[in-house]
Design an enzyme around this catalytic site. Sequence first.
Site, PDB file in Angstrom:
ATOM      1  N   GLY A 145      78.351  61.872  40.672  1.00  0.00           N
ATOM      2  CA  GLY A 145      78.891  62.723  39.615  1.00  0.00           C
ATOM      3  C   GLY A 145      79.719  61.961  38.605  1.00  0.00           C
ATOM      4  O   GLY A 145      80.865  62.324  38.323  1.00  0.00           O
ATOM      5  N   SER A 146      79.132  60.919  38.019  1.00  0.00           N
ATOM      6  CA  SER A 146      79.927  59.986  37.214  1.00  0.00           C
ATOM      7  C   SER A 146      79.536  59.929  35.747  1.00  0.00           C
ATOM      8  O   SER A 146      79.745  58.920  35.087  1.00  0.00           O
ATOM      9  CB  SER A 146      79.845  58.587  37.822  1.00  0.00           C
ATOM     10  OG  SER A 146      78.510  58.211  38.101  1.00  0.00           O
ATOM     11  N   THR A 147      78.990  61.004  35.211  1.00  0.00           N
ATOM     12  CA  THR A 147      78.596  60.988  33.800  1.00  0.00           C
ATOM     13  C   THR A 147      79.749  61.335  32.871  1.00  0.00           C
ATOM     14  O   THR A 147      79.627  61.196  31.651  1.00  0.00           O
ATOM     15  CB  THR A 147      77.436  61.971  33.542  1.00  0.00           C
ATOM     16  OG1 THR A 147      77.836  63.285  33.940  1.00  0.00           O
ATOM     17  CG2 THR A 147      76.191  61.554  34.321  1.00  0.00           C
ATOM     18  N   GLY A 155      84.412  62.398  32.795  1.00  0.00           N
ATOM     19  CA  GLY A 155      85.658  62.620  33.501  1.00  0.00           C
ATOM     20  C   GLY A 155      86.099  61.488  34.405  1.00  0.00           C
ATOM     21  O   GLY A 155      85.950  60.301  34.082  1.00  0.00           O
ATOM     22  N   ILE A 156      86.657  61.846  35.552  1.00  0.00           N
ATOM     23  CA  ILE A 156      87.183  60.869  36.500  1.00  0.00           C
ATOM     24  C   ILE A 156      86.078  59.943  36.985  1.00  0.00           C
ATOM     25  O   ILE A 156      86.290  58.733  37.138  1.00  0.00           O
ATOM     26  CB  ILE A 156      87.859  61.582  37.683  1.00  0.00           C
ATOM     27  CG1 ILE A 156      89.103  62.341  37.209  1.00  0.00           C
ATOM     28  CG2 ILE A 156      88.233  60.578  38.774  1.00  0.00           C
ATOM     29  CD1 ILE A 156      89.693  63.274  38.256  1.00  0.00           C
ATOM     30  N   SER A 172      91.924  66.643  46.093  1.00  0.00           N
ATOM     31  CA  SER A 172      92.709  67.290  45.044  1.00  0.00           C
ATOM     32  C   SER A 172      94.048  67.713  45.630  1.00  0.00           C
ATOM     33  O   SER A 172      94.173  67.924  46.844  1.00  0.00           O
ATOM     34  CB  SER A 172      91.966  68.520  44.524  1.00  0.00           C
ATOM     35  OG  SER A 172      92.798  69.323  43.709  1.00  0.00           O
ATOM     36  N   TYR A 183      87.391  76.638  46.442  1.00  0.00           N
ATOM     37  CA  TYR A 183      87.517  75.246  45.996  1.00  0.00           C
ATOM     38  C   TYR A 183      88.528  74.494  46.859  1.00  0.00           C
ATOM     39  O   TYR A 183      88.259  73.389  47.335  1.00  0.00           O
ATOM     40  CB  TYR A 183      87.948  75.223  44.532  1.00  0.00           C
ATOM     41  CG  TYR A 183      88.327  73.853  44.013  1.00  0.00           C
ATOM     42  CD1 TYR A 183      87.359  72.911  43.695  1.00  0.00           C
ATOM     43  CD2 TYR A 183      89.670  73.506  43.821  1.00  0.00           C
ATOM     44  CE1 TYR A 183      87.714  71.658  43.210  1.00  0.00           C
ATOM     45  CE2 TYR A 183      90.024  72.261  43.331  1.00  0.00           C
ATOM     46  CZ  TYR A 183      89.044  71.339  43.026  1.00  0.00           C
ATOM     47  OH  TYR A 183      89.399  70.101  42.544  1.00  0.00           O
TER      48      TYR A 183
END
Length: 264
Positions: free
Chosen positions: A14-16, A18-19, A141, A154
């Site tokens: 999930g690195s496209t 943001g963090i 988180s 979440y």
Amino acid sequence: MTHDLTGKTAFISGSTAGIGFATAKGLAERGARVVLNGRSAQSTEAATARLRETLPDAQVSGLPADLSTAAGVDEAVAALGQVDILVNNLGIYGPEDFFETSDDTWQSYFDTNIMSAVRLSRALAPAMVTEGWGRIVFLSSESAVNIPDDMIHYGLTKTALLALSRGLAKRLRESGVTVNAVLPGPTSSEGFVEMIETRTAETGESFEAAAIGFVKEARPSSILGRPTTPEEVAAMVVYACTPAASGTTGAALRVDGGVVESAF
């Protein structure tokens, strides 16, 4: 001790944006060969091009895959080969009242936030153990320990990642593979920016004032008093991936701006 990662391969789920993207950039800056991941080929290719433009000499490639499914993880693992650094960043979030949250939503959060990390770690950790060196980082988180009443689904997944991280660190004891979790607080990633822009349209505030206002209202315990940036969170993730962090494992590393009311 060194922060140099030359010769290491890093995969960030999930690195496209943001963090995840900031983490990929930070790892590439330290010499790692970085593999970006997005759900679609379009988003993955765009992020890969953006990182190459920023760091022309970096070793960067993209691997589109839906890691919320077992088949997607299998495809990604088969394409990856040897990985030295795994950053389990993929995650979804959004507010929804507990009594309105359907089974399908619960399952989607479980598959995306937890099972993607379980499957990737299970598949990639053994080769790290064989090599005698590896880094696995889970993006949890502050909501893992400060469960929001409007995002119980979440928060539960982020608490589960803390258990997964700690347990896996113990399972891989004395192997040369470290396992840690990073706990961001409110962070100015894309979803946060969109939310604040909606607020500014309604109130006429500046973006900065609206972002600070949100943190003070939603996370009044924040010591920082503002959202962190993706780069600030990524700095902790990147550190945990370097040889310099060889003594840090089984830890929950907070980049929450002091939101959690605990000294430990």
